[in-house]
Design a protein around this motif. Structure first.
Motif, PDB file in Angstrom:
ATOM      1  N   GLN A   1      -5.731  -3.918   3.314  1.00  0.00           N
ATOM      2  CA  GLN A   1      -6.737  -2.968   2.941  1.00  0.00           C
ATOM      3  C   GLN A   1      -7.874  -3.412   2.329  1.00  0.00           C
ATOM      4  O   GLN A   1      -9.391  -3.298   2.830  1.00  0.00           O
ATOM      5  CB  GLN A   1      -6.158  -1.957   2.126  1.00  0.00           C
ATOM      6  CG  GLN A   1      -7.006  -0.507   1.927  1.00  0.00           C
ATOM      7  CD  GLN A   1      -6.022   0.026   0.640  1.00  0.00           C
ATOM      8  OE1 GLN A   1      -5.601  -0.496  -0.281  1.00  0.00           O
ATOM      9  NE2 GLN A   1      -6.011   1.542   1.119  1.00  0.00           N
TER      10      GLN A   1
ATOM     11  N   LEU B   1      -2.219   1.340   7.782  1.00  0.00           N
ATOM     12  CA  LEU B   1      -3.465   1.953   8.061  1.00  0.00           C
ATOM     13  C   LEU B   1      -4.318   2.515   9.232  1.00  0.00           C
ATOM     14  O   LEU B   1      -3.284   2.105  10.205  1.00  0.00           O
ATOM     15  CB  LEU B   1      -4.615   0.887   7.582  1.00  0.00           C
ATOM     16  CG  LEU B   1      -4.464  -0.116   6.413  1.00  0.00           C
ATOM     17  CD1 LEU B   1      -4.575  -1.425   6.006  1.00  0.00           C
ATOM     18  CD2 LEU B   1      -4.523   0.726   4.919  1.00  0.00           C
TER      19      LEU B   1
ATOM     20  N   ILE C   1      -3.306   4.379   2.636  1.00  0.00           N
ATOM     21  CA  ILE C   1      -1.867   4.252   2.912  1.00  0.00           C
ATOM     22  C   ILE C   1      -1.290   4.523   3.558  1.00  0.00           C
ATOM     23  O   ILE C   1      -1.198   5.663   2.575  1.00  0.00           O
ATOM     24  CB  ILE C   1      -1.413   2.242   1.835  1.00  0.00           C
ATOM     25  CG1 ILE C   1      -2.430   1.237   1.754  1.00  0.00           C
ATOM     26  CG2 ILE C   1      -0.210   2.154   2.467  1.00  0.00           C
ATOM     27  CD1 ILE C   1      -1.469   0.218   0.942  1.00  0.00           C
TER      28      ILE C   1
ATOM     29  N   GLU D   1      -1.792  -4.061   1.368  1.00  0.00           N
ATOM     30  CA  GLU D   1      -2.280  -3.744   0.401  1.00  0.00           C
ATOM     31  C   GLU D   1      -3.556  -5.005   0.522  1.00  0.00           C
ATOM     32  O   GLU D   1      -4.971  -4.686   0.208  1.00  0.00           O
ATOM     33  CB  GLU D   1      -2.287  -3.825  -1.432  1.00  0.00           C
ATOM     34  CG  GLU D   1      -1.214  -2.493  -1.067  1.00  0.00           C
ATOM     35  CD  GLU D   1      -0.780  -2.713  -2.683  1.00  0.00           C
ATOM     36  OE1 GLU D   1      -0.587  -3.645  -2.962  1.00  0.00           O
ATOM     37  OE2 GLU D   1      -0.262  -1.829  -3.108  1.00  0.00           O
TER      38      GLU D   1
END
Length: 330
Positions: A211, A275, A266, A208
């Motif tokens: 990302q 990713l 994701i 995350e």
């Protein structure tokens, strides 16, 4: 580069990865162990036959084609036929005065040695199979002599016209179809099967954070090199082109569903969290004739050479004295 003749009757010790074959010309050893065939006075031993049969069985099994009891009789016949055919061809090579330079034998032997992790491993394998380096060198010499015989008699004489090649291409279009492909890069944070929730949560948090950097505009390739835990990280996560069925389904579905240049959300797979960035695509197509013409000519030539050699061997068997002792030896 000249393509070598590779039908089973010409399989050498090199091609069989030591082949587990006792040389047919080791007459004293063959006589003491029983014979399965005699070819113009040269014997093929029971031990040699069983070793080659084992190699063929192992190869078929590794290809997902294990041999059951109902197929064994036919397999034994084919293996013995191939051994007889090789012996006939080798005898013809000697009649033709073909002599293989020791340097060529050594070159092939050195190539074979590279299949082993060390000199010690090679010696161990040879000892386990009751073989010596001299046995293997002699088997390589036989294979090279047969190859030269085939080259001299058939390889240079067989020609394939452009018309034959084009006719084959036109009538076998299904062979030249390429499915849709995509090119993608990915960043992987690994998780293991059965991993506890805390470690999975930690991995999720890490992907995350990456990302967020992607959304902020950071270079995907550089992020992959820095953070990805997959083997493609040094290439910036690049996986090259792939078609359907080559990747695990969650990864495949995401990659094929993206637009070029788009980065996925994701994606979880058995390997972890990804990713994925789609970097290219190729629609389904047919490989153009000009791209395959050379390889196709080579393929058709080998097909024709195989037929010529098969007929030649059949003539040698008719003219020679081949005695099959399989039932007596089995």
């Amino acid at each position: 580069m000249k393509r070598r003749f590779t039908i089973p009757i010409l399989a050498s010790a090199l091609a069989l990865s030591l082949a587990l074959m006792v040389p047919a010309w080791a007459e004293g050893k063959a006589q003491s162990e029983g014979n399965v065939a005699v070819v113009n006075g040269s014997v093929i031993s029971q031990a040699e036959f069983e070793r080659e049969l084992g190699v063929v069985e192992q190869r078929l099994s590794s290809m997902g084609r294990p041999v059951d009891d109902s197929q064994m009789a036919d397999l034994k016949k084919r293996v013995l036929d191939n051994m007889i055919n090789r012996e006939l061809l080798y005898q013809e090579s000697k009649k033709e005065g073909i002599k293989v330079p020791e340097a060529k034998v050594s070159e092939q032997f050195e190539t074979l040695k590279k299949r082993f992790s060390s000199e010690e491993e090679l010696k161990r394998v040879l000892k386990e199979r009751d073989l010596t380096e001299a046995d293997i060198r002699a088997q390589i010499e036989r294979g090279l002599a047969i190859q030269e015989l085939v080259d001299n008699k058939f390889e240079g004489k067989v020609k394939i016209s452009d018309q034959e090649t084009k006719a084959y291409y036109d009538s076998h279009q299904e062979m030249f179809k390429q499915p849709e492909q995509v090119r993608a890069s990915h960043i992987l944070i690994k998780t293991a099967s059965g991993e506890d929730k805390a470690k999975k949560a930690e991995a999720r948090k890490k992907i995350e954070e990456i990302q967020k950097k992607v959304k902020k505009g950071d270079d995907f390739s550089e992020l992959a090199k820095k953070y990805s835990e997959g083997p493609s990280k040094d290439k910036g996560g690049d996986l090259g082109y792939f078609g359907r069925g080559q990747m695990v389904k969650p990864f495949e579905d995401a990659a094929f569903g993206l637009k070029e240049g788009e980065v996925s959300g994701i994606v979880e797979s058995p390997f972890g969290y990804h990713l994925i960035k789609k970097t290219g695509e190729k629609p389904a197509s047919t490989v153009p004739y000009d791209e395959v013409k050379g390889k196709l000519q080579d393929y058709l030539k080998q097909e024709k050479v195989q037929k010529e050699v098969a007929q030649y061997v059949e003539e040698l068997r008719k003219k020679g004295n081949v005695e099959v002792l399989m039932k007596k030896a089995s």
